[in-house]
Design a protein around this motif. Structure first.
Motif: not given
Length: 617
Positions: A424-443
């Protein structure tokens, strides 16, 4: 949309139709000849698609033909193929002009070459002058067509040559390609349907066409139209090699397609992507039992040399494949006996690319070897073998397809389900807890099908800390790689608007599977929110793309494998006993007195290709 008027075209094409009338004796002779004999070895040639997309011109075709005649003909290369939409006078690079195409078609609803792009076609001559030019050089001429009847011919109710029916009597909208809506399905059994295809190939025979690539035919597999096309070619009186496209052709139809076509696609469009190349090992293994003289599974084109000049994908560039990957490509295609259709601009060739295309020993194996098959696969270390029917020698190809492995989805901070156009909608919502992260990787990872149209978008990505928000697409990434093309901020990977399920997004990141985008995060942010979506460019393509989105807050890369590894092969696995002579087909180096086990080092993403002979006593 502008269409050439019938009064402008009828006179010339009545002449063409008269020329096209094939003597009955020639038709009967062609019908009695097994069409597999028309391609006793896998076809080899050049195709305009990887360089020029739908915009190639006559001058460019001739320049590539001149190079082939001078540099490649002696090595067995012979076909020169004009790819898609040669009948549109104002098509566009990096896509298609579907807003106001300048169609060129004759009085019987058959597309003809655009004379502004192919000047020799003016006056109703069609492609005959260009075909004559190639034939005079000892080469063969091919064209691309789309399955079906032109939408514009249906709208104008143009008559069908040899029938009382019109184009409007033989069509169906069912099965129309979603990625290019030039054509409607031809309904088998309708009065005029077979006559329409007969008229097409009668015209192509009059032009001197030797090869026809029919698009939108293989996946999904349109069996009734495959059969109509086969009958039309046989009736034409000319030995026209038939190539079906794109794949993967359903393997359940292997026997049927081999009985009707000389070559058929096993994959979707293949570009200079290692991920796509690596997928071919499984595909080629699946299809190798179906290789036979005159009927070849087609692993698609060779995106080597200079490509992307005005192509659908990417910009003007030399192939992104490394030299090791190019050896892998040529070794696998050759031992699999895939047709070889070079995609690069031949006049721009460099010495290395030319050496890949003219290696006499590799091409001899490609032409005449038998029993081509995978010998073993140990994770990503792979061996293929084949036999020389004349000498009893064995061919051995060794591949090191090892990659830097990624962490499984279970270790991600967040992972989507597989997203397809059924989502549905060809998509999905993203909601991520990134507390304390210094680097983020989108894969983004491929969802596991054979479709290469995995355009994916991270839409409206926002970092927040409860009181402050920052658009991630406005921040520079630390590194970014995509399986095809380049990661792009606020545009899709193809450079178009970010469109998902028809909705346009102003901010986001366009990418493709398999891709990895890394960011160094400012301190204090605790959430990433976005929408992960399958871009319209992927969803619109035939069966659509399939993608999975993942977010990591720890380095997902495993340690890099060794640059080179030994791949041991017992000579008994090849049916050989006693001392053997091993010849490296790429380097020409010969090693004598090899016994028991042969275990060369093979570079990561690289290949080795050998002829192994029992030593003479």
């Amino acid at each position: 949309m502008r269409v050439r008027t019938l009064t402008q075209l009828t006179a010339g094409f009545l002449l063409t139709s008269a020329i096209a009338a094939t003597p009955a004796a020639a038709q009967k002779a062609a019908a009695k000849t097994d069409f597999h004999q028309w391609a006793p070895t896998p076809p080899m040639g050049w195709n305009s698609w990887d360089c020029y997309g739908p915009t190639v011109t006559e001058a460019e075709v001739k320049a590539n033909a001149d190079y082939m005649a001078a540099n490649l003909k002696s090595s067995g290369w012979e076909y020169v193929v004009v790819d898609i939409r040669w009948y549109v006078g104002n098509d566009t690079a990096h896509g298609y002009n579907e807003k106001n195409p300048d169609w060129n078609l004759d009085a019987y609803g058959r597309f003809v070459p655009a004379p502004n792009r192919f000047p020799s076609a003016a006056g109703g001559k069609g492609f005959k002058p260009l075909a004559d030019y190639l034939h005079a050089k000892g080469l063969k001429f091919g064209i691309h067509i789309m399955r079906g009847v032109p939408v514009v011919a249906v709208q104008r109710k143009l008559p069908i040559l040899g029938s009382k029916a019109t184009a409007a009597d033989i069509y169906s909208k069912e099965g129309q390609a979603g990625w290019l809506r030039d054509m409607y399905t031809v309904v088998a059994g309708q009065p005029g349907a077979q006559e329409y295809y007969n008229s097409l190939f009668q015209l192509y025979a009059s032009w001197g066409v030797d090869f026809v690539k029919v698009d939108d035919l293989s996946s999904p597999y349109h069996k009734p139209e495959v059969e109509m096309i086969r009958r039309a070619i046989d009736r034409s009186g000319r030995k026209i090699v038939l190539s079906t496209s794109p794949g993967e052709t359903p393997i359940a139809e292997a026997k049927h397609v081999a009985a009707h076509a000389n070559m058929w696609r096993t994959v979707g469009d293949f570009w200079d992507s290692w991920e796509q190349l690596k997928e071919h090992f499984e595909v080629c293994n699946r299809w190798s039992p179906h290789i036979q003289p005159g009927a070849y599974p087609d692993a698609d084109m060779l995106p080597l040399g200079r490509i992307g000049i005005r192509a659908e994908r990417g910009d003007d560039r030399m192939s992104r494949f490394t030299p090791d990957e190019q050896y892998t490509l040529m070794s696998l295609w050759s031992i699999f006996r895939s047709p070889l259709m070079f995609g690069g601009d031949l006049p721009s060739n460099d010495a290395f690319t030319l050496s890949l295309l003219t290696n006499k020993e590799v091409l001899a194996m490609h032409s005449s070897s038998i029993n081509n098959r995978q010998l073993f696969r140990q994770d990503n270390l792979i061996a293929w073998t084949a036999d020389d029917p004349k000498t009893g020698d064995k061919f051995l190809a060794l591949f090191n397809a090892q990659d830097q492995e990624l962490a499984p989805a279970s270790e991600a901070a967040w992972a989507s389900a597989v997203i397809t156009r059924q989502t549905p909608g060809h998509s999905q919502p993203v909601d991520v807890d990134i507390t304390g992260a210094r680097t983020l990787y989108l894969n983004v990872r491929d969802g596991g099908d054979d479709i290469a149209w995995d355009h994916a978008d991270w839409l409206s990505p926002v970092l927040s800390n409860g009181s402050k928000t920052v658009s991630l697409s406005s921040m520079p990434w630390k590194s970014a790689s995509a399986g095809w093309g380049n990661v792009t901020a606020n545009k899709s990977v193809s450079g178009a608007d970010l469109l998902v399920a028809g909705r346009k997004y102003e901010q986001g990141i366009g990418t493709h599977s398999n891709s990895m985008i890394a960011y160094e995060l400012p301190a204090g942010f605790t959430r990433l929110q976005a929408t992960a979506g399958l871009d319209n460019a992927g969803a619109a393509q035939n069966t659509g793309g399939t993608v999975q989105f993942l977010v990591f807050t720890q380095n997902p890369f495993r340690p890099m494998p060794a640059d080179s590894v030994r791949i041991p092969v017992a000579l008994t696995q090849l049916g050989l006993m006693g001392p053997c002579t091993v010849r490296d087909l790429w380097t020409g180096k010969t090693t004598r007195g090899v016994s028991g086990e042969f275990a060369p080092y093979v570079r990561r993403h690289g290949a080795k290709l050998y002829r192994i002979s029992v030593a003479k006593k």
